[in-house]
Write a protein that holds these residues in place. Structure first.
Motif, PDB file in Angstrom:
ATOM      1  N   GLN A   9      73.205  -1.425  91.687  1.00 15.17           N
ATOM      2  CA  GLN A   9      73.268  -0.003  92.037  1.00 15.17           C
ATOM      3  C   GLN A   9      74.001   0.796  90.954  1.00 15.17           C
ATOM      4  O   GLN A   9      73.601   1.920  90.615  1.00 15.17           O
ATOM      5  N   ILE A  10      75.058   0.211  90.406  1.00 15.04           N
ATOM      6  CA  ILE A  10      75.794   0.890  89.339  1.00 15.04           C
ATOM      7  C   ILE A  10      74.914   1.040  88.101  1.00 15.04           C
ATOM      8  O   ILE A  10      74.878   2.110  87.472  1.00 15.04           O
ATOM      9  N   GLN A  17      71.713   1.269  88.074  1.00 13.73           N
ATOM     10  CA  GLN A  17      70.704   2.281  88.392  1.00 13.73           C
ATOM     11  C   GLN A  17      71.278   3.689  88.263  1.00 13.73           C
ATOM     12  O   GLN A  17      70.621   4.595  87.729  1.00 13.73           O
ATOM     13  N   GLN A  18      72.501   3.901  88.736  1.00 17.10           N
ATOM     14  CA  GLN A  18      73.131   5.220  88.622  1.00 17.10           C
ATOM     15  C   GLN A  18      73.391   5.579  87.155  1.00 17.10           C
ATOM     16  O   GLN A  18      73.135   6.708  86.725  1.00 17.10           O
ATOM     17  N   LEU A  53      70.065   6.488  85.447  1.00 17.80           N
ATOM     18  CA  LEU A  53      69.539   7.810  85.800  1.00 17.80           C
ATOM     19  C   LEU A  53      70.335   8.919  85.117  1.00 17.80           C
ATOM     20  O   LEU A  53      69.758   9.878  84.571  1.00 17.80           O
ATOM     21  N   SER A  54      71.663   8.811  85.140  1.00 19.17           N
ATOM     22  CA  SER A  54      72.502   9.821  84.491  1.00 19.17           C
ATOM     23  C   SER A  54      72.223   9.855  82.987  1.00 19.17           C
ATOM     24  O   SER A  54      72.097  10.935  82.387  1.00 19.17           O
ATOM     25  N   LYS A 106      84.247   6.192  81.410  1.00 24.85           N
ATOM     26  CA  LYS A 106      83.571   7.158  82.276  1.00 24.85           C
ATOM     27  C   LYS A 106      84.179   8.550  82.122  1.00 24.85           C
ATOM     28  O   LYS A 106      83.457   9.548  82.025  1.00 24.85           O
ATOM     29  N   ILE A 135      75.770  12.929  88.828  1.00 23.00           N
ATOM     30  CA  ILE A 135      75.399  11.531  89.070  1.00 23.00           C
ATOM     31  C   ILE A 135      76.458  10.589  88.526  1.00 23.00           C
ATOM     32  O   ILE A 135      76.849   9.611  89.179  1.00 23.00           O
ATOM     33  N   LEU A 136      76.964  10.874  87.326  1.00 28.91           N
ATOM     34  CA  LEU A 136      77.973   9.998  86.730  1.00 28.91           C
ATOM     35  C   LEU A 136      79.288  10.035  87.500  1.00 28.91           C
ATOM     36  O   LEU A 136      79.986   9.018  87.589  1.00 28.91           O
ATOM     37  N   ARG A 154      79.615  10.059  90.557  1.00 32.69           N
ATOM     38  CA  ARG A 154      79.452   9.226  91.749  1.00 32.69           C
ATOM     39  C   ARG A 154      79.483   7.726  91.445  1.00 32.69           C
ATOM     40  O   ARG A 154      79.500   6.904  92.363  1.00 32.69           O
ATOM     41  N   VAL A 155      79.504   7.357  90.162  1.00 32.59           N
ATOM     42  CA  VAL A 155      79.565   5.954  89.784  1.00 32.59           C
ATOM     43  C   VAL A 155      81.002   5.448  89.980  1.00 32.59           C
ATOM     44  O   VAL A 155      81.943   5.998  89.432  1.00 32.59           O
TER      45      VAL A 155
END
Length: 463
Positions: free
Chosen positions: A282-283, A285-286, A289-290, A348, A453-454, A456-457
């Motif tokens: 999931q990480i 994938q996030q 996308l970002s 991040k 989006i980033l 939310r990681v």
């Protein structure tokens, strides 16, 4: 089961010596990759300040008929949409199409090249890609017409997998403590390439790229020479970094497995990555996308910069070369000094800061009517360019099984190529239809999405 854990205490300095030895070997291999990338990027960036001039020339002297055919299609499209006839922007649109085509081919081949390196080894696949890159420069040197020039870009796009392989090799040899520094050095290689390469190209264009209708092939031949030197350097000095026992057994005979490497939906899901915890997947994938949305916006507006100054400020190729030097110096200072010293776990935060800085950069460039304001926006633009991608790449390298790092980095690189496949064309189309101001303001507004989006990681690992 008999325990194999060491029960005696190490001699003073013994563990430190082993760590120092491993770090020394890692630094040596990273140094080889750095030199290889510098040679490659000097050749690759040489064409950047020449693009507007090249397209203007082919627009007037193309014998293949391809340019005229594209011109006719654009005119029909413009009439349908009732867009004012602004032929001075046509080179922007054509340049965007070529830039997108190059990256579209990278998108198709990068994950396959990454997966192949997991099976056949990094060194062999690296050499194959570099032979293809050299061939593309041979075709550029033979570009008597626009059709041949397009063919050269196609071959180059198919072969340009050496950058993702370089990232994978750094991942192979780096320790958890040195991985961030390795990624920063890759970014530094890009900075050096963007400082020197465009200036070399601009130097050859200083007195006029074309003389009485004849092509000056010197830039293409120099790019070919650098590429062949890089090929020889890798052949002599690069050692295999993926041992036989760590390689994947095969590329897979199942159509679905191969489809996962080229299907955009599968790429965004990282479907080709197996045996990975759900949270880690999931990480990935996030992050993917970002990264995609960020590069879609960044690459599109970055591509239009040379056309913007060519049209708005009437910059010569040499002035454009100096513009790339300015950007490269800022990127080099950041990646050589700041980025490589970022503490593990802080990547991040730095990436988010870089994305936020892009918003005022785009706004300033949109309204800049003189060189001072333009260069102010360009400075902020360069700060983001020097920080975001190295930091996001470092985060991605933490996740996934060791025998699939090539696949993961290939997918990540391919998502970047997919964004660059659409970014230049999309930005150039907006530029062509609505002008630079609207184009850059929209870029500033849409940058909110990759930032959100980033944020939310939530990383589950640190280096």
């Amino acid at each position: 089961m008999v325990s194999t854990r060491r029960t005696s205490y190490p001699e003073p300095g013994e563990d430190q010596t082993e760590e120092d030895t491993k770090t020394s070997k890692s630094n040596g291999m990273v140094g080889i990759i750095f030199i290889s990338l510098v040679l490659d990027l000097l050749a690759f960036t040489m064409i950047l300040p020449l693009f507007p001039t090249l397209l203007d020339y082919y627009g007037q002297h193309d014998e293949s008929g391809l340019y005229a055919s594209l011109q006719h299609s654009v005119d029909q499209f413009r009439e349908v949409l009732r867009i004012p006839d602004t032929k001075k922007y046509n080179s922007v649109l054509f340049g965007g199409i070529l830039g997108s085509l190059f990256s579209l081919l990278q998108f198709i081949t990068s994950p396959v090249i990454g997966a192949a390196s997991d099976v056949y080894g990094r060194r062999f696949v690296m050499l194959v890609t570099m032979v293809g890159i050299s061939l593309s420069y041979v075709l550029w040197a033979m570009s008597y017409n626009f059709g041949m020039f397009v063919l050269a870009r196609i071959v180059g796009g198919i072969s340009k997998g050496n950058v993702s392989l370089s990232t994978t090799i750094v991942t192979d040899v780096s320790t958890t403590k040195t991985r961030g520094k390795g990624m920063a050095l890759i970014g530094l290689a890009f900075s050096v390439g963007f400082i020197v390469g465009p200036m070399i190209g601009a130097y050859f264009a200083k007195g006029g790229l074309f003389d009485e209708g004849s092509r000056v092939i010197t830039p293409a031949l120099l790019a070919l020479t650098l590429s062949l030197a890089d090929l020889l350097f890798i052949f002599v000095f690069l050692k295999e970094t993926l041992p036989q026992e760590k390689r994947a057994p095969s590329m897979g005979n199942c159509f679905q497995e191969r489809q996962n490497l080229i299907n955009p939906f599968s790429l965004f899901r990282f479907s080709a990555v197996k045996n990975t915890p759900i949270k880690e997947l999931q990480i990935l994938q996030q992050l993917g996308l970002s990264y995609f949305i960020y590069l879609f916006l960044f690459s599109g507006l970055e591509f239009t910069l040379t056309f913007l100054v060519h049209i708005r400020f009437q910059y010569s190729s040499m002035q454009q070369g100096k513009m790339f030097v300015f950007m490269g110096l800022i990127m080099a200072a950041l990646q050589g000094g700041y980025v490589r010293r970022i503490k593990p776990g802080q990547e991040k935060r730095v990436a988010l800061t870089g994305m936020l800085i892009l918003i005022p950069a785009f706004v300033i460039i949109a309204f800049a009517s003189g060189s001072f304001l333009y260069y102010l926006g360009l400075a902020l633009f360069s700060i983001a360019s020097g920080t975001v991608v190295p930091c996001m790449t470092t985060i991605v390298t933490i996740y996934g099984p060791e025998d699939q790092k090539g696949t993961i980095m290939g997918i990540f690189r391919s998502l970047g190529a997919l964004s660059r496949a659409f970014g230049p064309a999309a930005a150039s189309a907006v530029y062509w239809g609505a002008g630079a101001g609207v184009c850059y303001i929209w870029g500033a507004v849409l940058m909110v999405f990759p930032i959100y989006i980033l944020t939310r990681v939530v990383p589950t690992k640190t280096q």
